[in-house]
Design a protein around this motif. Structure first.
Motif, mmCIF file in Angstrom:
data_model
loop_
_atom_site.group_PDB
_atom_site.id
_atom_site.type_symbol
_atom_site.label_atom_id
_atom_site.label_comp_id
_atom_site.label_asym_id
_atom_site.label_seq_id
_atom_site.Cartn_x
_atom_site.Cartn_y
_atom_site.Cartn_z
ATOM 1 N N PRO A 84 0.816 -1.219 0.000
ATOM 2 C CA PRO A 84 0.000 0.000 0.000
ATOM 3 C C PRO A 84 0.846 1.264 0.000
ATOM 4 O O PRO A 84 1.901 1.322 0.639
ATOM 5 N N LEU A 85 0.370 2.281 -0.747
ATOM 6 C CA LEU A 85 1.032 3.588 -0.813
ATOM 7 C C LEU A 85 0.019 4.670 -0.485
ATOM 8 O O LEU A 85 -1.163 4.532 -0.785
ATOM 9 N N LYS A 86 0.511 5.751 0.120
ATOM 10 C CA LYS A 86 -0.349 6.884 0.453
ATOM 11 C C LYS A 86 0.363 8.178 0.062
ATOM 12 O O LYS A 86 1.537 8.155 -0.340
ATOM 13 N N GLN A 87 -0.360 9.286 0.233
ATOM 14 C CA GLN A 87 0.171 10.604 -0.106
ATOM 15 C C GLN A 87 1.533 10.806 0.541
ATOM 16 O O GLN A 87 1.719 10.532 1.728
ATOM 17 N N GLY A 88 2.476 11.266 -0.248
ATOM 18 C CA GLY A 88 3.811 11.542 0.257
ATOM 19 C C GLY A 88 4.781 10.389 0.102
ATOM 20 O O GLY A 88 5.992 10.585 0.277
#
Ligand code: ZN
Length: 144
Positions: A84-88
């Motif tokens: 999983p990846l998120k903002q930033g």
């Protein structure tokens, strides 16, 4: 010097094998005079994917908004590990390393991608036989 806005670059549908609900805006391209680095803005809608593939150049990715997964194909199988990846978040994908991107249903994401200008004998190898799919751009509330 060229100064532009992301909205100046058209959102082109990604039509690579297996791609789903993905657009690319070529923010800085060879037509601007760039001869070493390209910058692109990718927008992934709900249940989107860029197909697993690999190539002879690296990717540098910065997640602007939303949430998505970077997919790492497992050797010799049809399955991928999904990280999983998120903002930033920042991802460096070295040349030759198989990878893909995806979102879950109801999710979306925007990311910046920097890559070198393609020059022979650079090539992409796609690990999907599926045609691309696109049913319309990602809605603002999904990707912001
Ligand atoms: Zn790639």
């Amino acid at each position: 010097m060229k100064i532009s806005h992301e909205s100046d670059a058209p959102a082109d549908i990604v039509r690579e094998p297996g791609a789903r609900q993905v657009t690319i805006r070529r923010l800085i391209d060879t037509t601007d005079g760039a001869d070493r680095f390209l910058m692109s803005l990718f927008e992934l809608g709900s249940d989107a994917a860029t197909p697993p593939h690999y190539h002879d150049w690296e990717h540098e990715i910065y997640v602007l908004s939303g949430q998505l997964f970077v997919e790492v194909p497992r050797n010799g199988t049809e399955n991928s590990d999904k990280i999983p990846l998120k903002q930033g978040d920042v991802v460096f994908i070295p040349r030759g390393e198989p990878h893909g991107l995806s979102t879950g249903p109801g999710d979306g994401a925007r990311l910046l991608l920097v890559a070198p200008v393609e020059r022979p004998p650079i090539r992409s190898v796609f690990l999907s036989d599926e045609p691309y799919q696109f049913e319309g751009p990602a809605s603002e509330d999904l990707v912001r």
